[in-house]
Design a protein around this motif. Structure first.
Motif, mmCIF file in Angstrom:
data_model
loop_
_atom_site.group_PDB
_atom_site.id
_atom_site.type_symbol
_atom_site.label_atom_id
_atom_site.label_comp_id
_atom_site.label_asym_id
_atom_site.label_seq_id
_atom_site.Cartn_x
_atom_site.Cartn_y
_atom_site.Cartn_z
ATOM 1 N N LYS A 43 0.822 -1.216 0.000
ATOM 2 C CA LYS A 43 0.000 0.000 0.000
ATOM 3 C C LYS A 43 0.858 1.269 0.000
ATOM 4 C CE LYS A 43 -2.046 -1.233 3.891
ATOM 5 N NZ LYS A 43 -1.368 -2.518 4.153
ATOM 6 N N SER A 44 1.808 1.331 0.947
ATOM 7 C CA SER A 44 2.648 2.535 1.034
ATOM 8 C C SER A 44 3.482 2.693 -0.229
ATOM 9 C CB SER A 44 3.601 2.457 2.230
ATOM 10 O OG SER A 44 2.876 2.387 3.419
ATOM 11 N N THR A 45 3.985 1.582 -0.733
ATOM 12 C CA THR A 45 4.795 1.636 -1.953
ATOM 13 C C THR A 45 3.982 2.214 -3.104
ATOM 14 O OG1 THR A 45 6.122 -0.258 -1.240
ATOM 15 C CG2 THR A 45 6.090 0.235 -3.607
ATOM 16 N N LEU A 47 1.511 4.295 -2.990
ATOM 17 C CA LEU A 47 1.375 5.751 -2.830
ATOM 18 C C LEU A 47 2.703 6.452 -3.132
ATOM 19 C CD1 LEU A 47 -0.907 6.167 0.337
ATOM 20 C CD2 LEU A 47 -1.553 5.836 -2.046
ATOM 21 N N ARG A 48 3.822 5.836 -2.716
ATOM 22 C CA ARG A 48 5.130 6.460 -2.960
ATOM 23 C C ARG A 48 5.417 6.618 -4.461
ATOM 24 N NH1 ARG A 48 7.920 2.305 0.895
ATOM 25 N NH2 ARG A 48 7.125 3.055 2.879
ATOM 26 N N LEU A 49 4.930 5.669 -5.257
ATOM 27 C CA LEU A 49 5.173 5.759 -6.709
ATOM 28 C C LEU A 49 4.409 6.936 -7.324
ATOM 29 C CD1 LEU A 49 5.053 2.038 -7.908
ATOM 30 C CD2 LEU A 49 7.009 3.371 -7.131
ATOM 31 N N HIS A 90 0.679 12.875 11.152
ATOM 32 C CA HIS A 90 0.461 14.257 10.695
ATOM 33 C C HIS A 90 1.697 15.148 10.557
ATOM 34 C CE1 HIS A 90 0.594 15.787 14.777
ATOM 35 N NE2 HIS A 90 -0.329 14.927 15.139
ATOM 36 N N ARG A 91 2.760 14.888 11.284
ATOM 37 C CA ARG A 91 4.035 15.600 11.120
ATOM 38 C C ARG A 91 3.908 17.119 11.111
ATOM 39 N NH1 ARG A 91 6.921 11.383 6.811
ATOM 40 N NH2 ARG A 91 6.034 9.557 7.796
ATOM 41 N N LEU A 92 3.185 17.663 12.078
ATOM 42 C CA LEU A 92 3.086 19.125 12.192
ATOM 43 C C LEU A 92 4.321 19.663 12.914
ATOM 44 C CD1 LEU A 92 -0.653 19.411 13.313
ATOM 45 C CD2 LEU A 92 0.302 19.563 11.008
ATOM 46 N N ALA A 163 -3.484 9.606 1.243
ATOM 47 C CA ALA A 163 -3.487 9.518 2.703
ATOM 48 C C ALA A 163 -3.077 8.105 3.096
ATOM 49 C CB ALA A 163 -4.874 9.852 3.250
ATOM 50 N N ASP A 164 -1.955 7.981 3.812
ATOM 51 C CA ASP A 164 -1.436 6.676 4.220
ATOM 52 C C ASP A 164 -1.846 6.426 5.674
ATOM 53 O OD1 ASP A 164 -0.120 4.297 4.336
ATOM 54 O OD2 ASP A 164 1.844 5.087 3.766
ATOM 55 N N GLU A 165 -2.803 5.538 5.889
ATOM 56 C CA GLU A 165 -3.327 5.229 7.224
ATOM 57 C C GLU A 165 -3.635 6.505 8.006
ATOM 58 O OE1 GLU A 165 -3.998 2.196 8.076
ATOM 59 O OE2 GLU A 165 -2.784 0.947 6.757
#
Ligand code: ADP
Ligand code: ADP
Length: 228
Positions: A43-45, A47-49, A90-92, A163-165
Protein backbone atom coordinates in the motif's frame (compact mmCIF):
# COMPACT_ATOMS: atom_id res chain seq x y z
CA UNK A 1 -10.83 10.76 -18.70
CA UNK A 2 -8.47 9.38 -16.12
CA UNK A 3 -6.39 11.41 -13.68
CA UNK A 4 -4.12 8.54 -12.72
CA UNK A 5 -3.29 5.29 -14.47
CA UNK A 6 -1.10 2.41 -13.34
CA UNK A 7 -0.16 0.38 -16.38
CA UNK A 8 1.36 -3.02 -15.46
CA UNK A 9 3.41 -1.41 -12.72
CA UNK A 10 6.07 -3.32 -10.83
CA UNK A 11 8.28 -2.14 -8.01
CA UNK A 12 11.32 -4.09 -6.90
CA UNK A 13 13.34 -2.47 -4.13
CA UNK A 14 17.13 -2.56 -4.27
CA UNK A 15 16.95 -5.30 -1.62
CA UNK A 16 15.36 -7.53 -4.28
CA UNK A 17 11.91 -7.40 -2.64
CA UNK A 18 9.03 -7.22 -5.15
CA UNK A 19 6.67 -4.78 -3.40
CA UNK A 20 4.31 -4.42 -6.40
CA UNK A 21 3.77 -6.86 -9.27
CA UNK A 22 1.92 -6.06 -12.50
CA UNK A 23 -0.53 -3.57 -11.00
CA UNK A 24 -3.01 -1.82 -13.33
CA UNK A 25 -5.88 0.51 -12.48
CA UNK A 26 -7.36 3.92 -13.32
CA UNK A 27 -8.52 6.75 -11.07
CA UNK A 28 -10.95 9.37 -12.35
CA UNK A 29 -10.74 13.06 -11.36
CA UNK A 30 -12.53 13.63 -8.03
CA UNK A 31 -12.88 9.91 -7.31
CA UNK A 32 -12.41 8.61 -3.76
CA UNK A 33 -11.04 5.12 -3.28
CA UNK A 34 -9.30 2.93 -0.75
CA UNK A 35 -6.21 0.78 -1.06
CA UNK A 36 -6.29 -2.07 1.39
CA UNK A 37 -4.40 -5.28 2.15
CA UNK A 38 -2.34 -6.84 4.93
CA UNK A 39 0.78 -5.22 6.35
CA UNK A 40 3.52 -5.46 3.72
CA UNK A 41 1.01 -5.86 0.85
CA UNK A 42 2.42 -2.80 -0.95
CA UNK A 43 0.00 0.00 0.00
CA UNK A 44 2.65 2.53 1.03
CA UNK A 45 4.80 1.64 -1.95
CA UNK A 46 1.89 2.27 -4.30
CA UNK A 47 1.37 5.75 -2.83
CA UNK A 48 5.13 6.46 -2.96
CA UNK A 49 5.17 5.76 -6.71
CA UNK A 50 2.51 8.44 -7.19
CA UNK A 51 4.31 10.98 -5.02
CA UNK A 52 7.64 10.01 -6.64
CA UNK A 53 9.37 9.19 -3.38
CA UNK A 54 10.03 5.89 -5.18
CA UNK A 55 10.07 4.94 -8.87
CA UNK A 56 8.35 2.08 -10.60
CA UNK A 57 10.80 -0.50 -11.91
CA UNK A 58 8.35 -1.86 -14.51
CA UNK A 59 5.37 -0.48 -16.39
CA UNK A 60 4.16 3.11 -16.32
CA UNK A 61 2.55 5.49 -13.85
CA UNK A 62 0.58 8.08 -15.82
CA UNK A 63 -0.69 11.20 -14.07
CA UNK A 64 -2.74 13.75 -16.03
CA UNK A 65 -1.62 12.13 -19.29
CA UNK A 66 2.07 12.27 -18.41
CA UNK A 67 4.37 9.34 -17.66
CA UNK A 68 5.73 10.52 -14.31
CA UNK A 69 8.32 7.76 -14.14
CA UNK A 70 10.44 9.80 -16.53
CA UNK A 71 10.28 13.11 -14.65
CA UNK A 72 13.41 14.58 -13.14
CA UNK A 73 14.52 17.60 -11.11
CA UNK A 74 12.18 20.54 -11.29
CA UNK A 75 9.46 18.53 -12.98
CA UNK A 76 9.22 16.30 -9.91
CA UNK A 77 8.61 19.39 -7.76
CA UNK A 78 5.97 20.59 -10.21
CA UNK A 79 4.28 17.18 -10.20
CA UNK A 80 4.18 17.20 -6.37
CA UNK A 81 2.17 20.42 -6.46
CA UNK A 82 -0.65 18.35 -7.90
CA UNK A 83 -0.40 15.66 -5.22
CA UNK A 84 -1.07 16.38 -1.54
CA UNK A 85 0.04 13.89 1.13
CA UNK A 86 -1.41 13.18 4.57
CA UNK A 87 0.54 11.03 7.03
CA UNK A 88 -0.65 8.91 9.94
CA UNK A 89 1.35 10.95 12.44
CA UNK A 90 0.46 14.26 10.69
CA UNK A 91 4.04 15.60 11.12
CA UNK A 92 3.09 19.13 12.19
CA UNK A 93 5.77 21.56 13.33
CA UNK A 94 5.26 21.67 17.11
CA UNK A 95 6.59 25.19 17.66
CA UNK A 96 4.58 26.82 14.85
CA UNK A 97 0.98 27.93 14.92
CA UNK A 98 -1.69 26.08 12.98
CA UNK A 99 -1.76 29.00 10.52
CA UNK A 100 2.00 28.71 9.97
CA UNK A 101 1.84 24.96 9.51
CA UNK A 102 -0.77 25.28 6.79
CA UNK A 103 1.03 28.28 5.21
CA UNK A 104 4.38 26.53 4.95
CA UNK A 105 3.87 24.72 1.63
CA UNK A 106 2.41 27.90 0.14
CA UNK A 107 5.43 29.93 1.29
CA UNK A 108 7.76 27.35 -0.19
CA UNK A 109 6.23 27.96 -3.55
CA UNK A 110 6.65 31.71 -3.30
CA UNK A 111 3.03 32.74 -3.00
CA UNK A 112 2.39 36.33 -1.85
CA UNK A 113 1.63 36.94 1.83
CA UNK A 114 -1.86 38.29 1.35
CA UNK A 115 -2.79 35.37 -0.90
CA UNK A 116 -1.33 32.92 1.62
CA UNK A 117 -3.36 34.42 4.48
CA UNK A 118 -6.52 34.12 2.43
CA UNK A 119 -5.79 30.53 1.42
CA UNK A 120 -4.92 29.47 4.97
CA UNK A 121 -8.17 30.89 6.28
CA UNK A 122 -10.38 29.29 3.64
CA UNK A 123 -8.57 25.95 3.96
CA UNK A 124 -8.92 25.84 7.75
CA UNK A 125 -12.61 26.65 7.33
CA UNK A 126 -12.96 23.70 4.93
CA UNK A 127 -11.64 21.33 7.61
CA UNK A 128 -13.76 22.88 10.35
CA UNK A 129 -10.94 24.70 12.16
CA UNK A 130 -11.61 28.27 11.07
CA UNK A 131 -11.11 29.62 14.59
CA UNK A 132 -7.96 27.67 15.62
CA UNK A 133 -5.32 29.26 13.41
CA UNK A 134 -3.38 30.86 16.25
CA UNK A 135 -3.24 27.74 18.40
CA UNK A 136 -0.20 25.47 18.61
CA UNK A 137 -0.55 21.84 17.54
CA UNK A 138 -0.38 20.50 21.13
CA UNK A 139 -3.40 22.65 22.08
CA UNK A 140 -5.53 20.65 19.62
CA UNK A 141 -7.02 17.20 20.02
CA UNK A 142 -5.66 14.27 18.00
CA UNK A 143 -8.55 14.51 15.54
CA UNK A 144 -8.05 18.25 15.12
CA UNK A 145 -4.34 17.77 14.55
CA UNK A 146 -5.10 15.31 11.77
CA UNK A 147 -7.46 17.90 10.26
CA UNK A 148 -4.57 20.35 10.21
CA UNK A 149 -2.48 17.72 8.44
CA UNK A 150 -5.21 17.48 5.83
CA UNK A 151 -5.49 21.27 5.58
CA UNK A 152 -1.75 21.52 4.93
CA UNK A 153 -2.02 18.85 2.22
CA UNK A 154 -4.89 20.54 0.40
CA UNK A 155 -3.93 24.23 0.85
CA UNK A 156 -2.34 24.31 -2.59
CA UNK A 157 -5.41 22.68 -4.14
CA UNK A 158 -3.86 19.43 -5.42
CA UNK A 159 -5.69 17.29 -7.99
CA UNK A 160 -5.05 14.21 -5.89
CA UNK A 161 -4.79 13.71 -2.14
CA UNK A 162 -2.89 10.66 -0.86
CA UNK A 163 -3.49 9.52 2.70
CA UNK A 164 -1.44 6.68 4.22
CA UNK A 165 -3.33 5.23 7.22
CA UNK A 166 -4.67 8.71 8.09
CA UNK A 167 -6.76 7.38 10.97
CA UNK A 168 -4.20 4.93 12.33
CA UNK A 169 -3.95 6.81 15.62
CA UNK A 170 -7.62 7.79 16.00
CA UNK A 171 -10.59 6.09 17.66
CA UNK A 172 -13.49 4.87 15.46
CA UNK A 173 -15.64 8.00 15.94
CA UNK A 174 -12.82 10.37 15.00
CA UNK A 175 -11.81 8.10 12.13
CA UNK A 176 -15.31 8.35 10.72
CA UNK A 177 -15.16 12.14 11.04
CA UNK A 178 -11.86 12.32 9.15
CA UNK A 179 -13.24 10.04 6.44
CA UNK A 180 -16.30 12.27 6.07
CA UNK A 181 -13.96 15.22 5.61
CA UNK A 182 -11.97 13.36 2.93
CA UNK A 183 -15.24 12.44 1.24
CA UNK A 184 -16.33 16.09 1.19
CA UNK A 185 -13.04 17.01 -0.49
CA UNK A 186 -13.63 14.44 -3.21
CA UNK A 187 -17.13 15.82 -3.74
CA UNK A 188 -15.50 19.21 -4.35
CA UNK A 189 -13.34 17.67 -7.08
CA UNK A 190 -10.12 16.48 -5.40
CA UNK A 191 -9.43 12.80 -6.04
CA UNK A 192 -8.63 11.01 -2.76
CA UNK A 193 -6.70 7.74 -2.32
CA UNK A 194 -6.59 6.30 1.17
CA UNK A 195 -4.34 3.41 2.18
CA UNK A 196 -5.89 1.65 5.15
CA UNK A 197 -5.92 -1.79 6.72
CA UNK A 198 -8.97 -0.85 8.83
CA UNK A 199 -11.51 -3.01 6.99
CA UNK A 200 -14.44 -2.02 9.21
CA UNK A 201 -13.85 1.62 8.34
CA UNK A 202 -13.35 0.87 4.65
CA UNK A 203 -16.63 -1.05 4.62
CA UNK A 204 -18.58 1.79 6.22
CA UNK A 205 -17.42 4.23 3.55
CA UNK A 206 -18.87 2.20 0.63
CA UNK A 207 -16.27 3.45 -1.84
CA UNK A 208 -14.24 1.67 -4.48
CA UNK A 209 -11.59 -0.58 -2.94
CA UNK A 210 -8.32 -1.81 -4.45
CA UNK A 211 -7.12 -4.92 -2.64
CA UNK A 212 -3.41 -5.72 -2.62
CA UNK A 213 -1.99 -9.10 -1.62
CA UNK A 214 1.77 -9.58 -1.63
CA UNK A 215 2.14 -6.76 -4.15
CA UNK A 216 -0.56 -7.98 -6.53
CA UNK A 217 -3.82 -6.21 -7.19
CA UNK A 218 -6.18 -9.10 -6.44
CA UNK A 219 -9.46 -7.17 -6.42
CA UNK A 220 -10.90 -3.85 -7.63
CA UNK A 221 -14.25 -3.60 -5.86
CA UNK A 222 -16.93 -1.19 -7.06
CA UNK A 223 -18.38 1.33 -4.57
CA UNK A 224 -20.64 -0.40 -2.02
CA UNK A 225 -19.81 -3.93 -3.25
CA UNK A 226 -17.42 -4.86 -0.43
CA UNK A 227 -19.04 -7.80 1.40
CA UNK A 228 -20.33 -7.01 4.90
P1 ADP B 1 2.19 -1.79 3.25
O1 ADP B 1 2.14 -0.32 3.17
O2 ADP B 1 1.02 -2.47 2.61
O3 ADP B 1 2.42 -2.27 4.66
P2 ADP B 1 4.76 -1.51 1.95
O4 ADP B 1 4.55 -0.86 0.66
O5 ADP B 1 5.28 -0.67 3.09
O6 ADP B 1 3.44 -2.28 2.38
O7 ADP B 1 5.77 -2.71 1.77
C1 ADP B 1 5.63 -3.68 0.72
C2 ADP B 1 6.83 -4.61 0.77
O8 ADP B 1 7.99 -3.89 0.38
C3 ADP B 1 7.14 -5.15 2.16
O9 ADP B 1 7.67 -6.46 1.95
C4 ADP B 1 8.19 -4.22 2.69
O10 ADP B 1 9.00 -4.82 3.65
C5 ADP B 1 8.95 -3.87 1.43
N1 ADP B 1 9.53 -2.51 1.48
C6 ADP B 1 8.88 -1.35 1.75
N2 ADP B 1 9.70 -0.31 1.66
C7 ADP B 1 10.91 -0.83 1.35
C8 ADP B 1 12.19 -0.27 1.10
N3 ADP B 1 12.40 1.05 1.18
N4 ADP B 1 13.20 -1.10 0.79
C9 ADP B 1 13.00 -2.43 0.71
N5 ADP B 1 11.82 -3.03 0.92
C10 ADP B 1 10.79 -2.25 1.23
P1 ADP C 1 5.19 3.81 6.58
O1 ADP C 1 4.16 2.88 7.12
O2 ADP C 1 5.09 5.23 7.05
O3 ADP C 1 5.42 3.69 5.10
P2 ADP C 1 7.22 1.89 7.22
O4 ADP C 1 7.40 1.48 8.65
O5 ADP C 1 6.55 0.99 6.24
O6 ADP C 1 6.56 3.34 7.25
O7 ADP C 1 8.64 2.25 6.61
C1 ADP C 1 9.46 3.22 7.19
C2 ADP C 1 10.66 3.41 6.27
O8 ADP C 1 11.41 2.19 6.16
C3 ADP C 1 10.24 3.79 4.88
O9 ADP C 1 11.10 4.79 4.38
C4 ADP C 1 10.38 2.52 4.07
O10 ADP C 1 10.76 2.79 2.73
C5 ADP C 1 11.47 1.79 4.80
N1 ADP C 1 11.26 0.32 4.77
C6 ADP C 1 10.12 -0.34 5.03
N2 ADP C 1 10.28 -1.66 4.88
C7 ADP C 1 11.58 -1.84 4.53
C8 ADP C 1 12.38 -2.98 4.24
N3 ADP C 1 11.90 -4.21 4.25
N4 ADP C 1 13.66 -2.77 3.92
C9 ADP C 1 14.16 -1.54 3.88
N5 ADP C 1 13.46 -0.41 4.14
C10 ADP C 1 12.19 -0.57 4.48
Amino acid sequence: MSLLRFDNVGKRYASGRDALVDVSFDVAPGEMLFVTGHSGAGKSTLLRLIHLTERATRGAVIFADRNIGKLGGRRIALHRRDVGVVFQDHRLLADRSIDDNVALPLRLRGMHRAEIAKRVRSTLEKVGLGDRGRALPRQLSAGEQQRVGIARAIAAEPKLLLADEPTGNLDPALSTEIMALLESLSMRGTAVMVASHDLALVRRMKKRVLVLDHGRLVDDIAPGDLAE
